[in-house]
Design a protein around this motif. Structure first.
Motif, PDB file in Angstrom:
ATOM      1  N   GLU A   1      21.970 -83.398  47.844  1.00  0.00           N
ATOM      2  CA  GLU A   1      22.513 -83.863  46.575  1.00  0.00           C
ATOM      3  C   GLU A   1      23.797 -83.124  46.219  1.00  0.00           C
ATOM      4  O   GLU A   1      24.761 -83.722  45.731  1.00  0.00           O
ATOM      5  N   VAL A   2      23.843 -81.824  46.478  1.00  0.00           N
ATOM      6  CA  VAL A   2      25.056 -81.049  46.226  1.00  0.00           C
ATOM      7  C   VAL A   2      26.174 -81.501  47.170  1.00  0.00           C
ATOM      8  O   VAL A   2      27.310 -81.697  46.753  1.00  0.00           O
TER       9      VAL A   2
ATOM     10  N   HIS B   1      26.461 -84.397  48.585  1.00  0.00           N
ATOM     11  CA  HIS B   1      26.873 -85.736  48.168  1.00  0.00           C
ATOM     12  C   HIS B   1      27.817 -85.663  46.971  1.00  0.00           C
ATOM     13  O   HIS B   1      28.854 -86.330  46.947  1.00  0.00           O
ATOM     14  N   ARG B   2      27.463 -84.854  45.998  1.00  0.00           N
ATOM     15  CA  ARG B   2      28.323 -84.698  44.808  1.00  0.00           C
ATOM     16  C   ARG B   2      29.699 -84.157  45.213  1.00  0.00           C
ATOM     17  O   ARG B   2      30.729 -84.642  44.757  1.00  0.00           O
TER      18      ARG B   2
ATOM     19  N   ALA C   1      33.275 -86.249  45.000  1.00  0.00           N
ATOM     20  CA  ALA C   1      34.401 -85.699  44.236  1.00  0.00           C
ATOM     21  C   ALA C   1      35.637 -85.537  45.124  1.00  0.00           C
ATOM     22  O   ALA C   1      36.763 -85.838  44.705  1.00  0.00           O
TER      23      ALA C   1
END
Length: 171
Positions: free
Chosen positions: A138-139, A141-142, A146
């Motif tokens: 998830e990190v 992906h974020r 960005a």
């Protein structure tokens, strides 16, 4: 880019930026290998990726939208679509509600060629991701979302500057 890196964070940021550059270059090499194998040019490959991305997002892409994404004139995008359709990579489908609207989709032959070529990379990608937990992914992906947004903003700025009339030198 070439500034001094004293702290651990500055060094880590530099290492991440270098890895992103290397990934980008290597991804371009793989994409060009696929394109060369199937007689495609760089713009052809970009068009196929745009069609694939739209389909993966559950959206349809029109020739006009494709032209906007690739910064192509309507004549150029028509020639591009004609070429990709003749080669069996994409197909045109008319909207059932409005027959004037045309949507672009991956053709079965084109999808099969891409799947065969990229399947080994997909396996490698799956193996790498299996080494990360859900929270880590998830990190990542974020972060990637960005970074992609930042790159697209820069791309759009570069495109806008390119489309401006040349400035005359003073003096």
């Amino acid at each position: 880019m070439y500034r001094r890196r004293d702290t651990r964070r500055e060094k880590l940021v530099a290492e991440i930026a270098a890895e992103l550059r290397r990934y980008s270059v290597d991804a371009q090499h793989v994409g060009h290998a696929f394109a060369n194998l199937h007689g495609l040019g760089a713009t052809d490959l970009q068009a196929l990726i745009a069609v694939m991305d739209a389909e993966l997002a559950g959206q349809s892409i029109t020739p006009g939208r494709l032209g906007e994404q690739l910064s192509l004139s309507s004549g150029s995008v028509t020639a591009l679509i004609d070429r990709l359709e003749r080669a069996g990579h994409i197909r045109r489908d008319r909207d059932t509600a409005d027959r004037r609207k045309v949507f672009l989709h991956y053709a079965e032959r084109g999808a099969a060629l891409a799947t065969d070529f990229f399947r080994p990379l997909g396996r490698r990608t799956d193996e790498v991701m299996a080494g990360f937990g859900d929270e880590e992914l998830e990190v990542v992906h974020r972060f990637m979302a960005a970074m992609t947004a930042s790159m697209r903003e820069h791309r759009d700025t570069v495109r806008a500057a390119r489309d401006e009339p040349p400035r005359r030198a003073k003096g």
